[in-house]
Design a protein around this motif. Structure first.
Motif, PDB file in Angstrom:
ATOM      1  N   LYS A 168     -32.040  -7.971  -4.311  1.00 23.92           N
ATOM      2  CA  LYS A 168     -30.774  -7.860  -3.584  1.00 23.92           C
ATOM      3  C   LYS A 168     -29.611  -7.388  -4.437  1.00 23.92           C
ATOM      4  O   LYS A 168     -28.618  -6.912  -3.907  1.00 23.92           O
ATOM      5  N   ASN A 169     -29.722  -7.521  -5.743  1.00 27.59           N
ATOM      6  CA  ASN A 169     -28.589  -7.222  -6.610  1.00 27.59           C
ATOM      7  C   ASN A 169     -28.973  -6.131  -7.617  1.00 27.59           C
ATOM      8  O   ASN A 169     -29.853  -6.343  -8.446  1.00 27.59           O
ATOM      9  N   HIS A 223     -31.290  -6.356 -10.915  1.00 28.94           N
ATOM     10  CA  HIS A 223     -32.470  -5.491 -10.976  1.00 28.94           C
ATOM     11  C   HIS A 223     -32.501  -4.713 -12.305  1.00 28.94           C
ATOM     12  O   HIS A 223     -33.540  -4.604 -12.953  1.00 28.94           O
ATOM     13  N   LEU A 254     -33.357 -12.464  -5.890  1.00 27.44           N
ATOM     14  CA  LEU A 254     -32.102 -11.991  -6.472  1.00 27.44           C
ATOM     15  C   LEU A 254     -32.261 -10.588  -7.064  1.00 27.44           C
ATOM     16  O   LEU A 254     -31.362  -9.749  -6.954  1.00 27.44           O
TER      17      LEU A 254
END
Length: 195
Positions: free
Chosen positions: A32-33, A37, A29
């Motif tokens: 991807k985000n 992050h 996660l």
């Protein structure tokens, strides 16, 4: 519902926000985000700010309740519950990230459960057992220690290599256990534990 109780409920509602901001996100996660992050890097600071904000409302709701005669049974129930939920949430999250030893968190949480149990028994017997002034001192030490641990010993790390955050945590632990023992010793005889 009066203002003091609204502040207490706001403190309870800040707990899930504190938990969501605490950086314990899965790696897939984070990659991807961009928001996740960002929170993985800076979330601990946001979480600590929420923790301190929520903790600071403890003094405020009590002050308002006393000054404006807004002391209610709901407030007597929710105020200590909010404190315990906030502290326990922080301790559990810190254990999950190996910031403190499990036994430290267990000892503090166990004390809170035991004292809460005694208060429930007292309440069922129509015995009023108010928190003493030392309980507030314990809470202050817990908040300072937890905040220091969450911030990885900052700002103390700028002036010394000593882990002041861990020292504060052990002081909070000793205070918690000692004051819990003292509370039980002073109030146990008031209760009727016969079946």
């Amino acid at each position: 519902m009066n203002l003091a109780n609204k502040i207490t409920i706001a403190r309870i509602l800040l707990i899930p926000i504190f938990i969501l901001l605490f950086p314990i996100y899965p790696e897939w996660l984070i990659s991807k985000n961009p928001i996740i992050h960002h929170l993985d890097i800076y979330g601990i600071y946001y979480a600590t700010a929420i923790f301190i904000l929520a903790s600071s409302t403890d003094k405020l709701d009590g002050y308002i309740a006393r000054k404006y005669n807004q002391i209610t049974n709901l407030g007597k129930l929710l105020d200590p519950l909010a404190d315990k939920l906030l502290i326990c949430a922080a301790l559990i999250l810190m254990v999950s990230e190996q910031l403190i030893y499990t036994w430290v968190a267990f000892a503090i949480i166990a004390r809170e459960i035991i004292i809460t149990g005694i208060r429930i028994v007292a309440s069922s017997q129509k015995i009023a057992m108010q928190a003493d002034q030392y309980g507030k001192i314990k809470m202050v030490f817990q908040v300072i220690a937890i905040s220091a641990v969450l911030l990885n010993n900052r700002p103390f790390s700028y002036i010394t290599e000593i882990r002041i955050d861990q020292v504060l945590m052990y002081i909070a632990l000793i205070l918690t256990i000692y004051l819990g023992y003292n509370y039980i010793k002073n109030n146990y005889r008031m209760l009727n534990f016969q079946s």
